[in-house]
Design a protein around this motif. Sequence first.
Motif, PDB file in Angstrom:
ATOM      1  N   LEU A  65      14.322  -6.450  -1.370  1.00 23.55           N
ATOM      2  CA  LEU A  65      15.190  -5.563  -0.587  1.00 23.55           C
ATOM      3  C   LEU A  65      15.876  -4.539  -1.490  1.00 23.55           C
ATOM      4  N   GLY A  66      16.124  -4.944  -2.733  1.00 22.73           N
ATOM      5  CA  GLY A  66      16.751  -4.022  -3.678  1.00 22.73           C
ATOM      6  C   GLY A  66      15.844  -2.886  -4.102  1.00 22.73           C
ATOM      7  N   VAL A  67      14.527  -3.093  -4.037  1.00 21.33           N
ATOM      8  CA  VAL A  67      13.570  -2.058  -4.464  1.00 21.33           C
ATOM      9  C   VAL A  67      13.618  -0.845  -3.541  1.00 21.33           C
ATOM     10  N   ARG A  68      14.048  -1.099  -2.310  1.00 21.23           N
ATOM     11  CA  ARG A  68      14.154  -0.014  -1.335  1.00 21.23           C
ATOM     12  C   ARG A  68      15.003   1.148  -1.858  1.00 21.23           C
ATOM     13  N   ARG A  69      15.960   0.835  -2.680  1.00 21.76           N
ATOM     14  CA  ARG A  69      16.844   1.854  -3.242  1.00 21.76           C
ATOM     15  C   ARG A  69      16.057   2.886  -4.066  1.00 21.76           C
ATOM     16  N   ILE A  70      15.070   2.398  -4.825  1.00 18.04           N
ATOM     17  CA  ILE A  70      14.231   3.297  -5.630  1.00 18.04           C
ATOM     18  C   ILE A  70      13.526   4.301  -4.717  1.00 18.04           C
ATOM     19  N   LEU A  71      13.017   3.779  -3.612  1.00 23.01           N
ATOM     20  CA  LEU A  71      12.278   4.609  -2.658  1.00 23.01           C
ATOM     21  C   LEU A  71      13.218   5.649  -2.023  1.00 23.01           C
ATOM     22  N   ALA A  72      14.387   5.193  -1.634  1.00 19.89           N
ATOM     23  CA  ALA A  72      15.348   6.096  -0.986  1.00 19.89           C
ATOM     24  C   ALA A  72      15.762   7.208  -1.939  1.00 19.89           C
TER      25      ALA A  72
ATOM     26  N   VAL B 178       0.810  -1.215   0.000  1.00 18.47           N
ATOM     27  CA  VAL B 178       0.000   0.000   0.000  1.00 18.47           C
ATOM     28  C   VAL B 178       0.849   1.273   0.000  1.00 18.47           C
ATOM     29  N   GLY B 179       2.171   1.103  -0.123  1.00 23.15           N
ATOM     30  CA  GLY B 179       3.045   2.266  -0.065  1.00 23.15           C
ATOM     31  C   GLY B 179       2.714   3.366  -1.069  1.00 23.15           C
ATOM     32  N   PRO B 180       2.470   3.023  -2.348  1.00 27.69           N
ATOM     33  CA  PRO B 180       2.190   4.088  -3.319  1.00 27.69           C
ATOM     34  C   PRO B 180       0.921   4.884  -3.007  1.00 27.69           C
ATOM     35  N   ARG B 181       0.037   4.324  -2.183  1.00 30.47           N
ATOM     36  CA  ARG B 181      -1.145   5.080  -1.772  1.00 30.47           C
ATOM     37  C   ARG B 181      -0.977   5.578  -0.331  1.00 30.47           C
ATOM     38  N   ASP B 182      -0.987   4.652   0.619  1.00 34.03           N
ATOM     39  CA  ASP B 182      -0.976   5.032   2.032  1.00 34.03           C
ATOM     40  C   ASP B 182       0.337   5.703   2.405  1.00 34.03           C
TER      41      ASP B 182
ATOM     42  N   SER C 215       3.697  -1.640   3.744  1.00 33.88           N
ATOM     43  CA  SER C 215       4.328  -0.704   2.806  1.00 33.88           C
ATOM     44  C   SER C 215       5.827  -0.844   2.859  1.00 33.88           C
ATOM     45  N   LEU C 216       6.436  -0.736   1.712  1.00 33.63           N
ATOM     46  CA  LEU C 216       7.893  -0.819   1.623  1.00 33.63           C
ATOM     47  C   LEU C 216       8.498   0.304   2.470  1.00 33.63           C
ATOM     48  N   GLY C 217       9.456  -0.051   3.290  1.00 35.39           N
ATOM     49  CA  GLY C 217      10.074   0.940   4.168  1.00 35.39           C
ATOM     50  C   GLY C 217       9.152   1.425   5.269  1.00 35.39           C
ATOM     51  N   GLY C 218       7.960   0.819   5.347  1.00 34.13           N
ATOM     52  CA  GLY C 218       7.027   1.206   6.408  1.00 34.13           C
ATOM     53  C   GLY C 218       6.487   2.616   6.266  1.00 34.13           C
ATOM     54  N   ILE C 219       6.660   3.210   5.085  1.00 37.90           N
ATOM     55  CA  ILE C 219       6.207   4.602   4.957  1.00 37.90           C
ATOM     56  C   ILE C 219       4.694   4.667   5.032  1.00 37.90           C
ATOM     57  N   GLY C 220       4.204   5.773   5.567  1.00 33.81           N
ATOM     58  CA  GLY C 220       2.764   5.987   5.593  1.00 33.81           C
ATOM     59  C   GLY C 220       2.134   5.846   6.960  1.00 33.81           C
ATOM     60  N   GLY C 221       0.849   5.745   6.950  1.00 35.17           N
ATOM     61  CA  GLY C 221       0.049   5.840   8.153  1.00 35.17           C
ATOM     62  C   GLY C 221      -1.097   6.766   7.805  1.00 35.17           C
ATOM     63  N   CYS C 222      -1.868   7.148   8.779  1.00 37.80           N
ATOM     64  CA  CYS C 222      -3.019   8.017   8.486  1.00 37.80           C
ATOM     65  C   CYS C 222      -2.694   9.462   8.829  1.00 37.80           C
ATOM     66  N   PRO C 223      -2.656  10.336   7.838  1.00 44.95           N
ATOM     67  CA  PRO C 223      -2.271  11.719   8.101  1.00 44.95           C
ATOM     68  C   PRO C 223      -3.306  12.487   8.921  1.00 44.95           C
ATOM     69  N   PHE C 224      -4.523  11.933   9.025  1.00 48.40           N
ATOM     70  CA  PHE C 224      -5.571  12.659   9.750  1.00 48.40           C
ATOM     71  C   PHE C 224      -5.706  12.198  11.191  1.00 48.40           C
ATOM     72  N   ALA C 225      -4.947  11.186  11.560  1.00 50.69           N
ATOM     73  CA  ALA C 225      -4.983  10.717  12.942  1.00 50.69           C
ATOM     74  C   ALA C 225      -3.682  11.116  13.628  1.00 50.69           C
TER      75      ALA C 225
END
Lengths: 318, 318
Positions: free
Chosen positions: A278-285, A11-15, A237-247
Amino acid sequence: MMRTDILISEVGPRDGLQSISAVMPTEAKKAWIAAEAAAGVREIEVGSFVPATLLPQLADTAEIVAFAKTIPGLTVAVLVPNLRGAEAAIEAGADKITLPLSVSESHSMANLRRSHGQVLAEAAAIATLIAAQPRAKRPHFEGSLSTVFGCTIEGAIPLRQILRLAEQLMAAGCDEVGLSDTTGYADPRAVKEMIREVRGVVGANALTGIHLHNTRGLGLANVLAALEMDIETIDSSLGGIGGCPFAPGASGNVVTEDLVFMLQAMGLRTGIDLEELLGVRRILADALPGEPLYGFTPDAGLPLGFVPEPASIPLETI
Amino acid sequence: MMRTDILISEVGPRDGLQSISAVMPTEAKKAWIAAEAAAGVREIEVGSFVPATLLPQLADTAEIVAFAKTIPGLTVAVLVPNLRGAEAAIEAGADKITLPLSVSESHSMANLRRSHGQVLAEAAAIATLIAAQPRAKRPHFEGSLSTVFGCTIEGAIPLRQILRLAEQLMAAGCDEVGLSDTTGYADPRAVKEMIREVRGVVGANALTGIHLHNTRGLGLANVLAALEMDIETIDSSLGGIGGCPFAPGASGNVVTEDLVFMLQAMGLRTGIDLEELLGVRRILADALPGEPLYGFTPDAGLPLGFVPEPASIPLETI
């Protein structure tokens, strides 16, 4: 008995991206989605059909859906807040659409600016719209019960209210309901009890997925509890990014990398090549400089002698 | 069925401090131990009787044990590598001594510089020493099977070797054995299987505690698995400091703060005042400037409406 094949829904690309003020370039999103799909991730929530004025980070969702649809075997999921979003999602060709309904009415007003009655009316209108499509264009429709483990405004939500809303979502025409720990309040016992209670109302086949956060570090423990209740789809989500911005204070999704490691270490199958993931993390970084990435397995590496799941065994179709 | 009363054994003053090059002043250690005990922590591993040349951080262990013994109701635990350490521990008045035996002989040579046979001989000598003490001075004696979920030098260790060593520790005179995921290789399924297997050899009463790491983020998921196997004592460290300095890439204990939150959220009892425990973190931060502290609950705070366990209910004696 625990099922052996687990579907990870990235859900990283959304959440993830909706929680970050930086706007990720469309090409970077495409590279990320393509790389995760190539690593074996079979479902990705690629965006949200909300007005660009509200979430400029996700303004390119239609283009992203169209791109993701070109990837063979990938289930392309999107979030929609209402009928208008569902129209756009179907137009773009999404395979799965999720409508969140916050079981806390205060949170629903703050987040979607809609009462429970209004969200349920949208759900019914979306179900009618889907039914009017040719069979090949009908997306799977999930009503997601958010803040189901508690709300930062109201605290605990009465169980009877949660169960009534689950029933009403199904009556409105959802294919299934999901559970979302928007605020990171869940614990393993609450996860098991909530799954049992909601299934008592909607049936086991209409609750197969869960969206957990890692806000208080319990993400994977809560996932384990869900697996023990035979849940088959786990959001992360990859790298654990995200969460709810309204909470307020709520942040941190379950980390895909650590989740895949846990599942594979347990002998469960994800269809994912963990080294490649694990290699995809590089794209995110690279695409989100300065943004913190979470997770322990990427730094610790895989255990000596760790046997990744054999990629050649075809997974059951979920 | 899960037991309702869980004993948290705080290992930060030993496992945490031995992994950090900075030496915490003796007075800060005392303040930390006293504050955690005041928050309701009932067992603390306060140090290790190893030569000061090897671990100068723990050179004041005798003084720390003497201090900790003045705290009513606190079980004062220490690690000992050999008979000489056990003599010092008994002299200082420790309530519990733990002798680690790495089931990987390569790791045992690297860590304790002793073969399995040599460690087992030390275990027998320690048991004899304990038996010779007057009853009131006999500490509880645990043989801890370390690297039991795998070793960074040897990888997975054959189960029959682990079971034989567990049997031999009991035969040498240990009161019980413990399991230690020194390298952070454990997963929930492995935790359950190892507990079942080792109990098959030593009996359920001779395996009641587990030491898990959070190296790959699975710490609390592995704790949950252990709880489901009726384990009653969980090791953890405040701020998650520590890990094994001799196992490359292995770091990070289970975080006491997140663990207590999880247990209390599940309705289990720890005897600990969570708000007060969170305050103890300040002592650690002040005494170890620049040292990273882990855990999510301290930043996220407690959920709205969270009901901490009632402190007034007396806990079962464990």
